[in-house]
Design an enzyme around this catalytic site. Sequence first.
Site, PDB file in Angstrom:
ATOM      1  N   SER A 169       0.839  -1.190   0.000  1.00 22.09           N
ATOM      2  CA  SER A 169       0.000   0.000   0.000  1.00 22.09           C
ATOM      3  C   SER A 169       0.885   1.254   0.000  1.00 22.09           C
ATOM      4  O   SER A 169       1.735   1.414  -0.875  1.00 22.09           O
ATOM      5  CB  SER A 169      -0.944  -0.035   1.210  1.00 22.09           C
ATOM      6  OG  SER A 169      -1.910   0.971   1.153  1.00 22.09           O
ATOM      7  N   ARG A 239     -11.667   5.745  10.894  1.00 19.34           N
ATOM      8  CA  ARG A 239     -11.254   4.345  10.827  1.00 19.34           C
ATOM      9  C   ARG A 239     -12.349   3.480  10.215  1.00 19.34           C
ATOM     10  O   ARG A 239     -12.067   2.554   9.442  1.00 19.34           O
ATOM     11  CB  ARG A 239     -10.905   3.843  12.222  1.00 19.34           C
ATOM     12  CG  ARG A 239     -10.378   2.418  12.250  1.00 19.34           C
ATOM     13  CD  ARG A 239      -9.162   2.279  11.384  1.00 19.34           C
ATOM     14  NE  ARG A 239      -8.489   1.011  11.583  1.00 19.34           N
ATOM     15  CZ  ARG A 239      -7.484   0.565  10.848  1.00 19.34           C
ATOM     16  NH1 ARG A 239      -7.044   1.306   9.840  1.00 19.34           N
ATOM     17  NH2 ARG A 239      -6.905  -0.601  11.101  1.00 19.34           N
ATOM     18  N   ASP A 338      -9.080  -6.368  -4.470  1.00 22.07           N
ATOM     19  CA  ASP A 338      -8.662  -5.088  -3.888  1.00 22.07           C
ATOM     20  C   ASP A 338      -9.196  -3.972  -4.772  1.00 22.07           C
ATOM     21  O   ASP A 338      -8.644  -3.671  -5.826  1.00 22.07           O
ATOM     22  CB  ASP A 338      -7.135  -5.040  -3.805  1.00 22.07           C
ATOM     23  CG  ASP A 338      -6.611  -3.766  -3.159  1.00 22.07           C
ATOM     24  OD1 ASP A 338      -7.412  -2.862  -2.867  1.00 22.07           O
ATOM     25  OD2 ASP A 338      -5.383  -3.681  -2.944  1.00 22.07           O
ATOM     26  N   HIS A 371      -8.156  -5.145   0.024  1.00 19.72           N
ATOM     27  CA  HIS A 371      -6.843  -4.515   0.208  1.00 19.72           C
ATOM     28  C   HIS A 371      -6.086  -5.124   1.383  1.00 19.72           C
ATOM     29  O   HIS A 371      -4.855  -5.203   1.361  1.00 19.72           O
ATOM     30  CB  HIS A 371      -7.029  -3.010   0.419  1.00 19.72           C
ATOM     31  CG  HIS A 371      -5.746  -2.236   0.404  1.00 19.72           C
ATOM     32  ND1 HIS A 371      -4.858  -2.289  -0.636  1.00 19.72           N
ATOM     33  CD2 HIS A 371      -5.192  -1.387   1.335  1.00 19.72           C
ATOM     34  CE1 HIS A 371      -3.818  -1.514  -0.371  1.00 19.72           C
ATOM     35  NE2 HIS A 371      -3.999  -0.963   0.811  1.00 19.72           N
ATOM     36  N   ASP A 372      -6.794  -5.577   2.388  1.00 19.69           N
ATOM     37  CA  ASP A 372      -6.145  -6.179   3.555  1.00 19.69           C
ATOM     38  C   ASP A 372      -5.388  -7.459   3.221  1.00 19.69           C
ATOM     39  O   ASP A 372      -4.630  -7.958   4.059  1.00 19.69           O
ATOM     40  CB  ASP A 372      -7.190  -6.486   4.638  1.00 19.69           C
ATOM     41  CG  ASP A 372      -7.382  -5.336   5.613  1.00 19.69           C
ATOM     42  OD1 ASP A 372      -6.662  -4.323   5.493  1.00 19.69           O
ATOM     43  OD2 ASP A 372      -8.255  -5.440   6.493  1.00 19.69           O
TER      44      ASP A 372
END
Length: 398
Positions: A169, A239, A338, A371-372
């Site tokens: 990232s 968050r 992602d 994305h994680d």
Amino acid sequence: MNPSRPVPLGFFVAAMLKPGSVGVVTPRSFRFDEPLALASGSSVSAYELRVETYGQLNADCSNAVLICHALNASHHVAGVAGDDPKDIGWWDNMVGPGKPVDTNRFFVVGVNNLGSCFGSTGPMSVSPATGRPYGASFPVVTVEDWVNAQARLADTLGIRRWAAVMGGSLGGMQALSWSIQYPERIAHCVAIASAPKLSAQNIAFNEVARTAIRSDPDFHGGDYYAKGVVPRSGLRVARMIGHITYLSGEDMAEKFGRALRGRELDAEYQFHYEVEFEVESYLRYQGDKFSEYFDANTYLLITRALDYFDPARGTGGDLVAALKPATAKFLLAAFTTDWRFPPERSREIVEALIATGRDVSYAEIDAPHGHDAFLLEDPRYHRVVRAYFDNIAEEVGV
């Protein structure tokens, strides 16, 4: 075990460690008194960087690997923090003895970036000019500024050339920037789930999160330290927004579906504002946890650095020209689900590098985690990274 006797901390640490862990780690701080000129035209007169290292540096200092962190991570890449047995490094599944980035062979360096809130100089630090926390007055920093600070750290550690610079990232953006800014000092660039620049949609997500923080009554223009408060509500929302973008729709459906936490809707149901769905509970939990440990000014600062990154800005948008100085070999990897840093963004970099004649490997992993995924232990993903670092080890002779 005798329950009447205190259980030593080491017992809990041993219980938390998985095979291949680097063990208990203690960070170090490095102070730099020479001013660091920043891309904004400002400078930081003196600063500290918090660092962790794993493995041993070989005699000719050729086996060093720099791990660059993303938005809310830090120098604590692997192992267990000495002061908290529950604090496992954010990439512990990737870095350690026998792991894809094998600390039996490589000397791995994790550094907390300038402007962060985990020990390096940032908005929470005391400004020598005022004797108070920098707060909103901390200067704007960019990916390029971080790389310059990391280069000074490398000098201090005696590392003239990295065997590899690696990150996911925002960390991948730093690795890419290393290849352009210091081409002679990096042999391999490993950029995972990254992009050559943010899309307008990504910048928009960041701005909504920043607005949530700035709108919090406890923000006080960034000078909330003096008030003894924290803009927790804003941080929670920021968050939650981020977490939605880090997961794929498939992953969220599998984890949460539309499951309700309480009673089902019926004639006696009364609408209220409490948590109803499991996914709401998860997001609130993540937001609450984040607001306890992350600094709001740091969030504003780092997301702006993410927004600003665009190595082709100085070449009229020509990414091929921007990457022309690079001499490193490259590994890029992306994940099919992602949608925040989709594979086509990594392929943009691959195509530009091929156009410059660089040696490029590319892996596109079919993984459901969005994305994680770059943080998780997907066997196919880890096999790709392991094989690549096996080749680096062979080059270096470790």
